[in-house]
Design a protein around this motif. Structure first.
Motif, mmCIF file in Angstrom:
data_model
loop_
_atom_site.group_PDB
_atom_site.id
_atom_site.type_symbol
_atom_site.label_atom_id
_atom_site.label_comp_id
_atom_site.label_asym_id
_atom_site.label_seq_id
_atom_site.Cartn_x
_atom_site.Cartn_y
_atom_site.Cartn_z
ATOM 1 N N PHE A 1 0.832 -1.203 0.000
ATOM 2 C CA PHE A 1 0.000 0.000 0.000
ATOM 3 C C PHE A 1 0.867 1.254 0.000
ATOM 4 C CE2 PHE A 1 -2.652 -3.080 2.510
ATOM 5 C CZ PHE A 1 -3.558 -3.334 1.476
ATOM 6 N N LEU A 2 0.318 2.322 -0.567
ATOM 7 C CA LEU A 2 0.974 3.629 -0.589
ATOM 8 C C LEU A 2 0.063 4.644 0.084
ATOM 9 C CD1 LEU A 2 2.162 3.675 -4.310
ATOM 10 C CD2 LEU A 2 3.568 3.217 -2.299
ATOM 11 N N LEU A 3 0.646 5.533 0.869
ATOM 12 C CA LEU A 3 -0.121 6.598 1.511
ATOM 13 C C LEU A 3 0.045 7.869 0.691
ATOM 14 C CD1 LEU A 3 -1.810 7.555 3.932
ATOM 15 C CD2 LEU A 3 0.338 8.148 5.059
ATOM 16 N N GLU A 4 -1.068 8.417 0.225
ATOM 17 C CA GLU A 4 -1.041 9.653 -0.566
ATOM 18 C C GLU A 4 -1.555 10.798 0.295
ATOM 19 O OE1 GLU A 4 -2.770 11.635 -4.665
ATOM 20 O OE2 GLU A 4 -3.755 9.878 -3.862
ATOM 21 N N HIS A 5 -0.753 11.865 0.370
ATOM 22 C CA HIS A 5 -1.172 13.086 1.061
ATOM 23 C C HIS A 5 -1.890 13.949 0.028
ATOM 24 C CE1 HIS A 5 1.078 12.918 4.936
ATOM 25 N NE2 HIS A 5 1.708 11.971 4.268
ATOM 26 N N SER B 1 -9.710 6.181 3.286
ATOM 27 C CA SER B 1 -9.465 7.617 3.206
ATOM 28 C C SER B 1 -9.614 8.238 4.587
ATOM 29 C CB SER B 1 -10.463 8.288 2.261
ATOM 30 O OG SER B 1 -10.308 7.831 0.952
ATOM 31 N N VAL B 2 -8.863 9.299 4.829
ATOM 32 C CA VAL B 2 -9.011 10.083 6.045
ATOM 33 C C VAL B 2 -9.586 11.423 5.619
ATOM 34 C CG1 VAL B 2 -7.838 11.168 7.994
ATOM 35 C CG2 VAL B 2 -7.081 8.931 7.181
ATOM 36 N N LEU B 3 -10.783 11.740 6.101
ATOM 37 C CA LEU B 3 -11.451 12.996 5.765
ATOM 38 C C LEU B 3 -11.078 14.073 6.773
ATOM 39 C CD1 LEU B 3 -15.006 11.573 4.954
ATOM 40 C CD2 LEU B 3 -13.096 11.957 3.380
ATOM 41 N N ALA B 4 -11.290 15.313 6.394
ATOM 42 C CA ALA B 4 -10.967 16.430 7.281
ATOM 43 C C ALA B 4 -11.703 16.320 8.606
ATOM 44 C CB ALA B 4 -11.292 17.743 6.586
ATOM 45 N N LYS B 5 -12.950 15.842 8.587
ATOM 46 C CA LYS B 5 -13.724 15.737 9.827
ATOM 47 C C LYS B 5 -13.188 14.641 10.747
ATOM 48 C CE LYS B 5 -17.216 12.705 7.807
ATOM 49 N NZ LYS B 5 -18.619 12.616 7.383
ATOM 50 N N THR C 1 -13.737 16.752 2.811
ATOM 51 C CA THR C 1 -12.549 16.841 1.970
ATOM 52 C C THR C 1 -11.575 15.721 2.339
ATOM 53 O OG1 THR C 1 -12.783 19.236 1.810
ATOM 54 C CG2 THR C 1 -10.611 18.329 1.298
ATOM 55 N N VAL C 2 -11.067 15.017 1.331
ATOM 56 C CA VAL C 2 -10.104 13.942 1.565
ATOM 57 C C VAL C 2 -8.733 14.563 1.840
ATOM 58 C CG1 VAL C 2 -8.961 11.932 0.557
ATOM 59 C CG2 VAL C 2 -11.384 12.341 0.095
ATOM 60 N N VAL C 3 -8.144 14.186 2.969
ATOM 61 C CA VAL C 3 -6.822 14.690 3.349
ATOM 62 C C VAL C 3 -5.754 13.642 3.033
ATOM 63 C CG1 VAL C 3 -5.411 15.561 5.246
ATOM 64 C CG2 VAL C 3 -7.844 16.127 5.142
ATOM 65 N N LEU C 4 -6.028 12.381 3.384
ATOM 66 C CA LEU C 4 -5.106 11.280 3.125
ATOM 67 C C LEU C 4 -5.893 10.128 2.511
ATOM 68 C CD1 LEU C 4 -3.428 11.187 6.647
ATOM 69 C CD2 LEU C 4 -2.397 12.133 4.601
ATOM 70 N N GLN C 5 -5.241 9.369 1.641
ATOM 71 C CA GLN C 5 -5.878 8.155 1.136
ATOM 72 C C GLN C 5 -4.818 7.078 0.936
ATOM 73 O OE1 GLN C 5 -8.030 9.129 -2.395
ATOM 74 N NE2 GLN C 5 -6.232 9.501 -3.629
ATOM 75 N N VAL C 6 -5.267 5.840 1.101
ATOM 76 C CA VAL C 6 -4.367 4.697 0.971
ATOM 77 C C VAL C 6 -4.639 4.049 -0.385
ATOM 78 C CG1 VAL C 6 -3.626 2.513 1.965
ATOM 79 C CG2 VAL C 6 -4.374 4.368 3.454
ATOM 80 N N LEU C 7 -3.572 3.896 -1.161
ATOM 81 C CA LEU C 7 -3.683 3.305 -2.495
ATOM 82 C C LEU C 7 -2.995 1.950 -2.502
ATOM 83 C CD1 LEU C 7 -2.620 6.466 -4.521
ATOM 84 C CD2 LEU C 7 -4.948 5.730 -4.031
#
Length: 194
Positions: free
Chosen positions: A116-120, A150-154, A170-176
């Motif tokens: 997996f890759l973490l995208e900021h 995904s990690v959302l702003a909330k 809003t998506v802040v981080l997502q795992v690909l």
């Protein structure tokens, strides 16, 4: 958040030549504006300002000809080759006033086992906070997240007194899921060499 005290002098000369003279004296030209006042053109000590700007959203207590003003950096221009400061825009703030700033997003923890890759998606998070209590950063745990998460702003815990200044979905981080390249066929490799 601590305040950094700097002495500033009012600048009376303008233009490229005047700015070069200011920079040769290890000073940084700048402008101080906000709260409906006329812009004040100032010069600031270069080394002290550079050290102060190491802290994101630093609160600067400026002594301008005997009067003290609180300001935060709004725009910083740097020389692209040498890296020294060329110019700074400072926004006047008052104690108790709410300001919108962008704070860095840091991550902690390890993703779930796998490829997996973490995208900021956002490296900084827009928040509204009191001018004298601006958080330096926020930390998000990504422990155990798998592909597609995904990690959302909330979902990001904000320091006390801070509120989001962006849509909460809003998506802040997502795992690909990392995708491996298929090896080239031998026939393709031979034509590439020709």
């Amino acid at each position: 958040m601590s305040e950094v005290k700097l002495a500033a002098a009012i600048r009376t000369e303008f233009g490229k030549g005047a700015a070069r003279r200011v920079r040769r004296a290890n000073l940084v030209p700048g402008v101080l504006y906000g709260h409906g006042t006329d812009p004040v053109h100032v010069t600031l000590p270069g080394h002290e300002l550079l050290l102060a700007l190491r802290t994101p959203n630093v609160l600067i207590a400026l002594d301008v000809d005997g009067t003290t003003a609180l300001a935060i950096p709004k725009a910083v221009q740097r020389d692209p080759l040498k890296g020294h400061l060329d110019h700074i825009d400072l926004l006047l703030v008052k104690r108790g006033e709410k300001v919108t700033v962008e704070i860095p997003v840091h991550t902690e923890g390890d993703l779930a086992p796998g490829n997996f890759l973490l995208e900021h998606v956002l490296n900084t998070l827009p928040v509204e906070a009191e001018a004298t209590h601006i958080p330096e950063s926020v930390t998000v745990s990504v422990a155990g997240l798998e592909g597609g998460a995904s990690v959302l702003a909330k979902d990001i815990p904000l320091p006390a007194g801070s509120t989001l200044a962006v849509d909460e979905d809003t998506v802040v981080l997502q795992v690909l899921a990392a995708q491996a390249e298929e090896p080239a066929a031998e026939g393709d490799a031979e034509t590439a060499e020709v």
